[in-house]
Motif scaffolding. Sequence first.
Motif, PDB file in Angstrom:
ATOM      1  N   ARG A  98       0.833  -1.195   0.000  1.00 16.82           N
ATOM      2  CA  ARG A  98       0.000   0.000   0.000  1.00 16.82           C
ATOM      3  C   ARG A  98       0.872   1.251   0.000  1.00 16.82           C
ATOM      4  O   ARG A  98       2.054   1.200   0.324  1.00 16.82           O
ATOM      5  CB  ARG A  98      -0.945  -0.008   1.194  1.00 16.82           C
ATOM      6  CG  ARG A  98      -1.857  -1.241   1.200  1.00 16.82           C
ATOM      7  CD  ARG A  98      -2.985  -1.111   2.194  1.00 16.82           C
ATOM      8  NE  ARG A  98      -3.800  -2.316   2.238  1.00 16.82           N
ATOM      9  CZ  ARG A  98      -4.757  -2.603   1.372  1.00 16.82           C
ATOM     10  NH1 ARG A  98      -5.024  -1.757   0.383  1.00 16.82           N
ATOM     11  NH2 ARG A  98      -5.455  -3.713   1.477  1.00 16.82           N
ATOM     12  N   GLY A  99       0.266   2.373  -0.346  1.00 20.37           N
ATOM     13  CA  GLY A  99       1.029   3.602  -0.512  1.00 20.37           C
ATOM     14  C   GLY A  99       1.639   4.151   0.748  1.00 20.37           C
ATOM     15  O   GLY A  99       2.652   4.840   0.699  1.00 20.37           O
ATOM     16  N   ALA A 100       1.048   3.861   1.901  1.00 17.32           N
ATOM     17  CA  ALA A 100       1.512   4.473   3.145  1.00 17.32           C
ATOM     18  C   ALA A 100       2.280   3.472   3.994  1.00 17.32           C
ATOM     19  O   ALA A 100       1.696   2.591   4.613  1.00 17.32           O
ATOM     20  CB  ALA A 100       0.330   5.022   3.934  1.00 17.32           C
ATOM     21  N   GLY A 101       3.599   3.615   4.000  1.00 17.99           N
ATOM     22  CA  GLY A 101       4.438   2.881   4.943  1.00 17.99           C
ATOM     23  C   GLY A 101       4.521   1.388   4.704  1.00 17.99           C
ATOM     24  O   GLY A 101       3.884   0.824   3.828  1.00 17.99           O
ATOM     25  N   GLY A 102       5.355   0.747   5.536  1.00 20.58           N
ATOM     26  CA  GLY A 102       5.472  -0.698   5.523  1.00 20.58           C
ATOM     27  C   GLY A 102       6.584  -1.243   4.658  1.00 20.58           C
ATOM     28  O   GLY A 102       7.077  -2.334   4.890  1.00 20.58           O
ATOM     29  N   ASP A 103       7.009  -0.496   3.642  1.00 24.73           N
ATOM     30  CA  ASP A 103       8.055  -0.970   2.747  1.00 24.73           C
ATOM     31  C   ASP A 103       9.406  -0.409   3.168  1.00 24.73           C
ATOM     32  O   ASP A 103       9.497   0.640   3.802  1.00 24.73           O
ATOM     33  CB  ASP A 103       7.762  -0.543   1.302  1.00 24.73           C
ATOM     34  CG  ASP A 103       6.480  -1.160   0.769  1.00 24.73           C
ATOM     35  OD1 ASP A 103       6.259  -2.349   1.032  1.00 24.73           O
ATOM     36  OD2 ASP A 103       5.710  -0.445   0.113  1.00 24.73           O
ATOM     37  N   LEU A 104      10.454  -1.120   2.787  1.00 31.63           N
ATOM     38  CA  LEU A 104      11.798  -0.667   3.098  1.00 31.63           C
ATOM     39  C   LEU A 104      12.172   0.511   2.210  1.00 31.63           C
ATOM     40  O   LEU A 104      12.021   0.467   0.996  1.00 31.63           O
ATOM     41  CB  LEU A 104      12.796  -1.804   2.885  1.00 31.63           C
ATOM     42  CG  LEU A 104      14.267  -1.443   3.107  1.00 31.63           C
ATOM     43  CD1 LEU A 104      14.505  -1.040   4.558  1.00 31.63           C
ATOM     44  CD2 LEU A 104      15.163  -2.606   2.726  1.00 31.63           C
ATOM     45  N   GLU A 105      12.652   1.589   2.834  1.00 33.32           N
ATOM     46  CA  GLU A 105      13.139   2.745   2.103  1.00 33.32           C
ATOM     47  C   GLU A 105      14.569   3.021   2.528  1.00 33.32           C
ATOM     48  O   GLU A 105      14.901   2.951   3.706  1.00 33.32           O
ATOM     49  CB  GLU A 105      12.264   3.976   2.369  1.00 33.32           C
ATOM     50  CG  GLU A 105      10.828   3.815   1.885  1.00 33.32           C
ATOM     51  CD  GLU A 105      10.027   5.105   1.990  1.00 33.32           C
ATOM     52  OE1 GLU A 105      10.584   6.168   1.667  1.00 33.32           O
ATOM     53  OE2 GLU A 105       8.854   5.039   2.393  1.00 33.32           O
ATOM     54  N   ALA A 106      15.431   3.325   1.568  1.00 35.44           N
ATOM     55  CA  ALA A 106      16.835   3.587   1.865  1.00 35.44           C
ATOM     56  C   ALA A 106      17.464   4.304   0.688  1.00 35.44           C
ATOM     57  O   ALA A 106      16.819   4.540  -0.338  1.00 35.44           O
ATOM     58  CB  ALA A 106      17.576   2.276   2.155  1.00 35.44           C
ATOM     59  N   ASP A 107      18.748   4.652   0.845  1.00 34.50           N
ATOM     60  CA  ASP A 107      19.476   5.303  -0.233  1.00 34.50           C
ATOM     61  C   ASP A 107      19.485   4.435  -1.482  1.00 34.50           C
ATOM     62  O   ASP A 107      19.652   3.219  -1.414  1.00 34.50           O
ATOM     63  CB  ASP A 107      20.928   5.553   0.189  1.00 34.50           C
ATOM     64  CG  ASP A 107      21.070   6.814   1.018  1.00 34.50           C
ATOM     65  OD1 ASP A 107      20.040   7.345   1.457  1.00 34.50           O
ATOM     66  OD2 ASP A 107      22.208   7.258   1.220  1.00 34.50           O
ATOM     67  N   PHE A 108      19.300   5.083  -2.617  1.00 33.98           N
ATOM     68  CA  PHE A 108      19.429   4.403  -3.905  1.00 33.98           C
ATOM     69  C   PHE A 108      19.957   5.436  -4.885  1.00 33.98           C
ATOM     70  O   PHE A 108      19.334   6.486  -5.069  1.00 33.98           O
ATOM     71  CB  PHE A 108      18.083   3.852  -4.373  1.00 33.98           C
ATOM     72  CG  PHE A 108      18.175   3.038  -5.642  1.00 33.98           C
ATOM     73  CD1 PHE A 108      18.585   1.717  -5.597  1.00 33.98           C
ATOM     74  CD2 PHE A 108      17.875   3.602  -6.871  1.00 33.98           C
ATOM     75  CE1 PHE A 108      18.679   0.964  -6.755  1.00 33.98           C
ATOM     76  CE2 PHE A 108      17.963   2.861  -8.035  1.00 33.98           C
ATOM     77  CZ  PHE A 108      18.370   1.537  -7.977  1.00 33.98           C
TER      78      PHE A 108
END
Length: 205
Positions: A98-108
């Motif tokens: 889903r669009g709000a949160g829960g996924d891994l985010e990091a530098d790319f």
Amino acid sequence: MSAEPAIVGGAAASDLLAAGLLGAHVRGLRKARGLTLVQLATATELSHPFLSQLERGLAQPSLGSLRRIAVALGTSPLELIAAAEAPTADVPATEVHRGAGGDLEADFAVGSGRLLAHPVRPFHPMVYAADNTAPGDYFAHAEDEFSYVLDGRVCLDLDGEVTELGVGDASYYAGGVAHRTWSADGAPFRLLIVKQRPPHSAATD
């Protein structure tokens, strides 16, 4: 060379597991790329002992060191972190993100990425967001990659050939093609990127 003696002997069990998974992934990817520890140390300007400890799960890199390792191995900090945080067991047959949160985010690259699938999938779909107006360094890896412009206007440089892309435009480039992106008009941009998963080798020294 710079050494980072971030020994994890007193870390929590979850940290030890993550360090072990990260180290195993770095080791496997290094093997798959045909690099020795000495060659990786030279490419990253990190010490051989530190990299050896990292691969054995005895040290954790800073974000800066992780970025150096990722570039040398033709991958991204996002994918390395994802591999460390997601064991291969119990991978679901289906996923909903889903669009709000829960996924891994990091530098790319020079922006940030949000990974939209389990890292063991054969493809890594991700949303990449950045606002850089300078081309920056080239990135190159052995895996094919596809990109689709979600927002903004983007300059895409493929092996020295620059094309300006807008919303709805897409590009595909084979592994080994050097590439980089930057804002064409100074405004932020977002791309949907689908990249083949980097290989993982179970070989040992």
